[in-house]
Write an enzyme that holds these catalytic residues in place. Structure first.
Site, PDB file in Angstrom:
ATOM      1  CE  LYS A 182      -4.046   1.807   2.528  1.00  8.54           C
ATOM      2  NZ  LYS A 182      -5.032   1.755   3.681  1.00  8.54           N
ATOM      3  CB  SER A 185      -8.221   3.602   2.883  1.00  9.09           C
ATOM      4  OG  SER A 185      -7.274   2.981   3.652  1.00  9.09           O
ATOM      5  CB  SER A 189      -8.396   0.667   5.623  1.00 12.95           C
ATOM      6  OG  SER A 189      -9.383   1.841   5.864  1.00 12.95           O
TER       7      SER A 189
END
Lengths: 91, 425
Positions: free
Chosen positions: B31, B106, B130
């Site tokens: 990420k 996210s 997330s």
């Protein structure tokens, strides 16, 4: 009905947070903040709860260790001069 | 759908392993809020569009040392703020498991990359769900570890007291293998701890749920979509057929968990994101005017709407006159959630619920109404408030869309989660 959050209050918080907003954003946020803060009002119903913090301080010896070089520390700065960050004047 | 269309990666760049180990020969996507030396780390924000960290996050060092090849940095909601991966400055990611819909957020890029086979495994971060939300929406497995199990050194902070780095993978066993590699104490993160019974997780993926007791909180089913609830109960019947027992439990505190979560997360965000001043790094506001004016201008240009919304609301919640009403009350709510879970775990081994109360949103559906997006986090945020571990595993489909089932365990109960999850996926 009075709006819960008016444009002036949004501008005030934005200046505290150091975020410029355009007029459109101010109006939109004033509307949205009213809804969101109404929703947060449910917190008034929360009972007082004893929180026993299970916290321990974690210490390490204060020894000199390798850090970033000056070059590395400056590599992402938009502007530098003579090995320093170059920023706007303060005050 | 061709891979390029997903927009799962902000930056595609191959980073070679530094050693051999359990991840040799495997590809891992990371990420884009986790620092990678020499490779830009944008946090999905214009503010950091050109930021190149001079060091690796601890988890990245551990991946490389374990033999992994990192294949790029994945798209995400800006600074982790969102439930759809649509607030990214680099455009939304598509959901490979549900075309036309969001991948969740996210960590949507990480989940989409795994679901589409663009990476074998991925790392995400979970502040209020997330990792679990995009895992559920994309039909893959995600683990939010116990707070303190995985080092946050090198993670660009959003809300420190809530967030953890964790794995996303096609199967529970593979997620457990990745968790093994990245977990464990780190002297550069003082909140990390050594779990009493070690970090051997993959061996727990034996699917043996005979005698496992599962608590189902009624509050987390009440608000969920009908199709999702049906799929959830089918999965529980499946577990029961394998020897698990379930019982309904009550967690009254979860009714105010979303409010508490957002007040705390926004407050921490307003403080953490103060570092982006456009002087040491980040988008520069130029040098006309004084510090405050230039600072405010760089942040107007660098941050998207959701980030501004949270910084402002956080500033408001911490300001004089409102601190007791919002921030202090949210801390009470947090303690209440912890106590509720503690009491429940006296009676059951794990708590189970749908991961998300709704199916994946259609692209663009939630953007105009932030409150609607916040409400979707009802089932995941209590876990972060209580610092507990949780896993989301695919439970089947409802109307052709993926449904995730979430298990929550007591602190450092990751082996129990892996065991329970492996009975389903």
């Amino acid at each position: 009905m009075d709006r819960r959050v008016d444009d002036e209050e949004v501008r005030h918080v934005a200046s505290l947070a150091r975020v410029d907003l355009d007029d459109e954003e101010v109006a939109l946020f004033a509307e949205q903040f009213a809804d969101i803060l109404d929703y947060f009002d449910a917190l008034d119903e929360v009972p007082e709860v004893e929180s026993e913090a299970e916290l321990d301080n974690v210490m390490r010896p204060d020894e000199v260790r390798e850090g970033l070089t000056q070059e590395e520390a400056l590599q992402n700065a938009p502007e530098t001069e003579d090995g320093f960050f170059k920023g706007p004047k303060v005050g | 759908m061709v891979a390029e269309d997903l927009n799962a990666f902000v930056t595609r760049e191959e980073l070679e392993p530094t050693g051999d180990g359990p991840l040799s020969g495997r590809t891992v996507a990371v990420k884009d809020n986790i620092s990678t030396e020499g490779v830009r780390t944008t946090c999905g924000s214009n503010m950091l569009a050109h930021y190149v960290p001079p060091y690796d996050a601890t988890v990245v060092e551990r991946l490389k040392a374990a033999g992994a090849t990192i294949v790029g940095k994945t798209n995400m909601d800006e600074f982790g703020m969102g439930t759809t991966t649509e607030t990214s400055a680099f455009g939304p990611t598509q959901n490979p498991a549900a075309p036309g819909r969001v991948p969740g957020g996210s960590s949507g890029g990480s989940a989409a990359a795994v679901a589409a086979g663009e990476a074998d495994l991925a790392l995400g971060t979970d502040t209020g769900g997330s990792i679990r939300c995009p895992a559920a929406f994309c039909g893959v497995v995600g683990i939010k570890p116990t707070y303190g199990l995985v080092s946050r050194y090198g993670l660009v902070a959003y809300a420190n007291s809530l967030e953890q780095i964790g794995p996303i993978a096609p199967t529970v066993e593979e997620a457990a293998e990745l968790l093994e590699v990245v977990s464990g104490p780190d002297e550069r993160d003082g909140t990390t701890r050594e779990p009493a019974d070690g970090t051997d997780y993959a061996s727990a993926a034996d699917g043996d749920v005979d005698g496992l007791t599962v608590g189902v909180p009624t509050e987390l089913l009440d608000g969920a979509d009908e199709g999702i609830v049906e799929t959830f109960w089918d999965a529980l019947d499946d577990l029961e057929a394998q020897g698990a027992e379930y019982t309904e439990v009550s967690l009254p505190s979860v009714e105010t968990a979303v409010q508490a979560y957002y007040v705390i997360a926004m407050s921490e965000a307003s403080s953490n994101l103060a570092r982006f001043d456009g002087v040491r790094y980040g988008q520069s506001g130029g040098y006309d005017g004084n510090w405050n004016e230039t600072f405010a201008r760089s942040r107007e240009e660098g941050f998207g709407a959701e980030v501004k919304r949270r910084i402002l609301l956080g500033t408001y919640a911490l300001s004089a006159g409102y601190h007791d009403k919002y921030y202090a009350k949210a801390q009470d709510a947090r303690a209440w959630v912890k106590r509720d879970f503690d009491e429940t775990f006296a009676d059951v081994d794990v708590v189970a619920s749908p991961t998300m109360p709704v199916p994946p949103f259609e692209l663009g559906e939630s953007l105009d109404d932030p409150l609607q997006m916040y409400l979707a986090d009802a089932n995941t945020v209590p876990v972060n408030l209580a610092n507990l571990p949780a896993i989301s595993v695919p439970a089947g489909e409802a109307d052709g869309l993926p449904v995730g089932l979430q298990f929550v365990a007591p602190a450092f109960g990751e082996r129990t989660l892996v065991r329970a999850g492996s009975a389903l996926a």
